[in-house]
Design an enzyme around this catalytic site. Structure first.
Site, short mmCIF file in Angstrom:
data_model
loop_
_atom_site.label_atom_id
_atom_site.label_comp_id
_atom_site.label_asym_id
_atom_site.label_seq_id
_atom_site.Cartn_x
_atom_site.Cartn_y
_atom_site.Cartn_z
N GLU A 256 0.76 -1.16 -0.05
CA GLU A 256 -0.08 0.00 0.01
C GLU A 256 0.91 1.23 0.09
OE1 GLU A 256 -2.02 1.18 3.73
OE2 GLU A 256 -1.84 -0.87 4.34
N SER A 307 -7.68 5.02 7.95
CA SER A 307 -8.43 4.83 9.56
C SER A 307 -7.31 5.06 10.43
CB SER A 307 -8.66 3.21 9.43
OG SER A 307 -9.23 2.93 8.32
N SER A 310 -0.03 6.55 8.67
CA SER A 310 1.10 6.27 8.43
C SER A 310 1.89 7.45 7.77
CB SER A 310 1.34 5.29 7.25
OG SER A 310 0.91 4.03 7.80
N ARG A 322 9.25 4.47 5.94
CA ARG A 322 8.13 4.60 7.08
C ARG A 322 8.72 5.05 8.15
NH1 ARG A 322 4.41 2.73 10.71
NH2 ARG A 322 2.08 3.36 10.31
N1 LIG Z 1 -17.90 8.00 3.08
C1 LIG Z 1 -17.02 8.00 4.28
N2 LIG Z 1 -17.06 6.69 5.00
C2 LIG Z 1 -16.24 6.46 5.82
N3 LIG Z 1 -15.31 7.04 6.17
C3 LIG Z 1 -15.18 8.11 5.46
C4 LIG Z 1 -15.64 8.47 4.21
N4 LIG Z 1 -15.39 9.66 3.73
C5 LIG Z 1 -14.18 9.92 4.44
N5 LIG Z 1 -13.85 9.10 5.47
C6 LIG Z 1 -12.73 9.01 6.26
O1 LIG Z 1 -11.57 8.33 5.70
C7 LIG Z 1 -11.18 7.38 6.62
C8 LIG Z 1 -10.59 6.40 5.80
O2 LIG Z 1 -9.76 7.07 4.89
P1 LIG Z 1 -8.79 6.04 3.75
O3 LIG Z 1 -9.81 5.45 2.90
O4 LIG Z 1 -7.94 6.75 3.23
O5 LIG Z 1 -8.22 4.73 4.81
P2 LIG Z 1 -8.59 3.19 4.73
O6 LIG Z 1 -7.47 2.83 3.53
O7 LIG Z 1 -9.91 2.78 4.73
O8 LIG Z 1 -7.71 2.89 6.01
P3 LIG Z 1 -6.25 2.26 6.43
O9 LIG Z 1 -5.44 2.82 5.20
O10 LIG Z 1 -5.80 2.85 7.78
O11 LIG Z 1 -6.54 0.69 6.04
C9 LIG Z 1 -12.21 7.18 7.58
O12 LIG Z 1 -11.82 6.62 8.83
C10 LIG Z 1 -12.92 8.55 7.72
O13 LIG Z 1 -12.41 9.24 8.68
C1 LIG Z 2 -2.11 -0.35 9.39
C2 LIG Z 2 -2.21 0.67 8.40
C3 LIG Z 2 -0.92 0.80 7.74
C4 LIG Z 2 -3.27 0.17 7.31
O1 LIG Z 2 -3.30 1.23 6.47
C5 LIG Z 2 -2.66 2.18 9.12
O2 LIG Z 2 -3.93 2.04 9.56
C6 LIG Z 2 -1.56 2.55 10.18
O3 LIG Z 2 -0.68 3.12 9.84
N1 LIG Z 2 -2.02 2.63 11.11
C7 LIG Z 2 -1.32 3.21 12.41
C8 LIG Z 2 -0.29 2.26 12.97
C9 LIG Z 2 0.74 2.67 13.77
O4 LIG Z 2 0.32 3.42 14.96
O5 LIG Z 2 1.82 3.09 13.55
#
Ligand SMILES: Nc1ncnc2c1ncn2[C@@H]1O[C@H](COP(=O)(O)OP(=O)(O)OP(=O)(O)O)[C@@H](O)[C@H]1O
Ligand SMILES: CC(C)(CO)[C@@H](O)C(=O)NCCC(=O)O
Length: 529
Positions: A256, A307, A310, A322
């Site tokens: 990713e 969520s 990073s 990272r």
């Molecule tokens: N329609 C939506 N529904 C839910 N969350 C949303 C929405 N639009 C924006 N967000 C925000 O975006 C965040 C998710 O962002 P993003 O898609 O970049 O991460 P992700 O890929 O789901 O998470 P990670 O990379 O940590 O696995 C949510 O936690 C919320 O704060």
């Molecule tokens: C676990 C990932 C990389 C998934 O995208 C992301 O949610 C993240 O970077 N979380 C924070 C983890 C940390 O405490 O470093």
């Protein structure tokens, strides 16, 4: 096309350069040594582009930007709700080819080193449409779809019915199922990928809807057409078996963070208004969005607010590490906001936050000092303690849902800003790029982050933002379709580095090293600023 000769942008770079060089060596707010601003212009782009096999870029693109980088045809296709929050204009270049391809194992040691030429996979099956890139994240799944626009009549005749139906379904609708949504305002037209010209469509849905997505894909006949999908994000691992079992699709998995960087560089190469900053960042009420010339991006700090968060230090197209992360991210904002206000969606949470006032919830420096804490430059309006008034019953009963939403947003944003700034200081890097869907329809956070970078660094750091916010991983994944896809298929479909894999010293793609935690504990931020 990005035009580097924008006087205001140069003056910004010069200002930063001057500030670094004018700084007294032991000033408490200055980094120990000045970040180096490269005098070489665009050299990474030339080598990257040559690696993509795209030749030189024309100075006057056929569509997109004029020589000042201003939009020639500003397309207002934003959804009504979103466009009221955030105005966007577009201007996409048509001048360069698009396939990102340099493989990790041959990564560059420096920004200027030539990358190897791409290997276009030979097998027709790898090149056959439809072309997707998918980022299956903790909250949202992002899908980037390439719609060919150069279909010849002959090809049209031969185009399978299923393929045509999928193309029409995806490009004629902007809502799919319960949570699927196409961000029409982000569409990139006249893009060339693997010698095909077309449009990129940006689609997202909640990852919890994966079951429905797979059923829909099956219903639309995808299983008969697509054998392999390029996927990234944690869900590429989590849902691999479901893809195989339910739609007979194999996932070619990519890391990713690798794809995130590839997607960012590609988007910036093709969209001259991709990158922006906030002018007058120190005055949040007056700060305004302005284009930023990101043609010399390296080095930069990349803060991906999904969520979780990073944080990377990026030194070249294939050279990054990272450096930190925090679990207090977009998921935390949304989760806490739902708990505190009873809201049920991100959009609702942001709407509430827009109308609220964190000062009714937080304890400010002036609530403690009666004014500024001058000795250490802490203004009275600074938050001294997030949610610091909520232990008092009379304060608690007088706050609104809106105030609570605003305070939650400010708390999470300030924490991210503080950690990002410490990382930038540590790495001696002055550009901090914020991406991720947390920033979607969220100008409050972007302005706060811009303010935090500018204010706490005495103007030596800049917060930067990108239009395609949360889509870079999926975009980078789509671009991996070249040589790397062939490699991923031949080695069992996994093209990510594992913690037990050997890591390249100049390309820390694997997670061998113990993850560095955030340099700040949540309670120590102000004293370390
Ligand atoms: N329609 C939506 N529904 C839910 N969350 C949303 C929405 N639009 C924006 N967000 C925000 O975006 C965040 C998710 O962002 P993003 O898609 O970049 O991460 P992700 O890929 O789901 O998470 P990670 O990379 O940590 O696995 C949510 O936690 C919320 O704060
Ligand atoms: C676990 C990932 C990389 C998934 O995208 C992301 O949610 C993240 O970077 N979380 C924070 C983890 C940390 O405490 O470093």
């Amino acid at each position: 096309m990005k035009v580097p000769t924008r006087s205001s942008r140069y003056s910004f770079n010069l200002k930063i350069f001057k500030l670094h060089n004018d700084k007294k060596p032991n000033s408490p707010n200055s980094p120990p040594t000045s970040p180096v601003i490269s005098a070489k212009r665009n050299s990474w782009r030339a080598s990257w582009r040559s690696a993509l096999g795209s030749g030189s870029k024309s100075k006057t693109p056929a569509n997109g930007c004029d020589m000042n980088g201003l939009p020639e045809d500003a397309v207002d296709a934003a959804d009504a709700a979103e466009s009221t929050l955030f105005e966007r204009s577009r201007c996409y270049s048509s001048s360069s080819s698009a396939s990102a391809s340099a493989s990790a194992s041959t990564s560059s040691a420096s920004n200027d080193q030539l990358l190897p030429a791409i290997q276009i996979p030979q097998g027709d099956e790898l090149m056959s449409m439809p072309w997707f890139g998918m980022d299956i994240g903790g909250t949202l799944t992002k899908l980037v779809y390439f719609e060919p626009k150069d279909i010849t009549p002959d090809e049209q005749d031969r185009e399978a019915g299923i393929l045509r139906n999928i193309r029409r379904y995806l490009t004629k609708n902007s809502a799919y199922g319960k949570t699927g949504h196409r961000d029409t305002h982000l569409q990139m037209d006249n893009v060339e990928i693997r010698k095909r010209r077309g449009s990129l469509h940006f689609i997202r849905f909640q990852t919890t809807d994966m079951g429905n997505f797979l059923s829909l894909a099956k219903q639309k006949g995808m299983a008969e057409l697509v054998t392999t999908v390029c996927a990234t994000g944690g869900g590429a691992f989590k849902f691999e078996q479901d893809f195989r079992d339910q739609v007979n699709m194999k996932l070619a998995k990519f890391d990713e963070l690798d794809t995130l960087i590839k997607g960012i560089l590609f988007a910036d190469l093709h969209n001259c208004t991709e990158c922006y900053y906030y002018e007058n960042a120190r005055d949040i009420l007056k700060s305004e969005k302005r284009e930023f010339n990101f043609s010399q991006p390296f080095p930069f700090i990349l803060v991906n607010v999904g969520s979780g968060v990073s944080i990377l230090a990026v030194y070249g197209p294939d050279n990054y590490k990272r450096i930190s992360g925090t679990s207090l991210g977009g998921g935390t904002f949304l989760g806490l906001c739902c708990l505190l206000t009873g809201c049920t969606s991100f959009e609702e949470a942001i709407q509430l936050a827009t109308k609220g006032d964190n000062r009714k919830v937080d304890k400010l420096v002036k609530d403690i000092y009666g004014g500024d804490y001058n000795r250490f430059g802490l203004p009275g309006d600074l938050v001294a303690s997030s949610f610091g008034q909520m232990h008092l019953n009379d304060k608690r009963v007088s706050v609104s849902r809106e105030d609570l939403a605003n305070a939650t947003l400010v708390t999470i944003t300030n924490n991210i800003g503080s950690i990002a700034r410490m990382c930038a200081l540590n790495e001696k890097i002055d550009k901090v790029v914020f991406v991720g869907n947390f920033l979607r329809v969220n100008p409050i956070s972007m302005k706060l982050l811009a303010y935090a970078m500018e204010f706490w660094s005495n103007g030596t750091m800049k917060g930067l933002f990108l239009e395609h916010e949360g889509y870079f991983g999926a975009l980078g994944c789509l671009l991996q379709f070249n040589g790397e896809l062939a490699a991923a298929l031949s080695d069992g479909g996994d093209h990510t580095s594992h913690p037990d894999a050997d890591s390249e010293p100049t390309t820390p793609k694997s997670t061998d090293e113990p993850p560095e935690k955030s340099p700040l504990s949540p309670t120590s931020q102000h004293s370390t600023r």
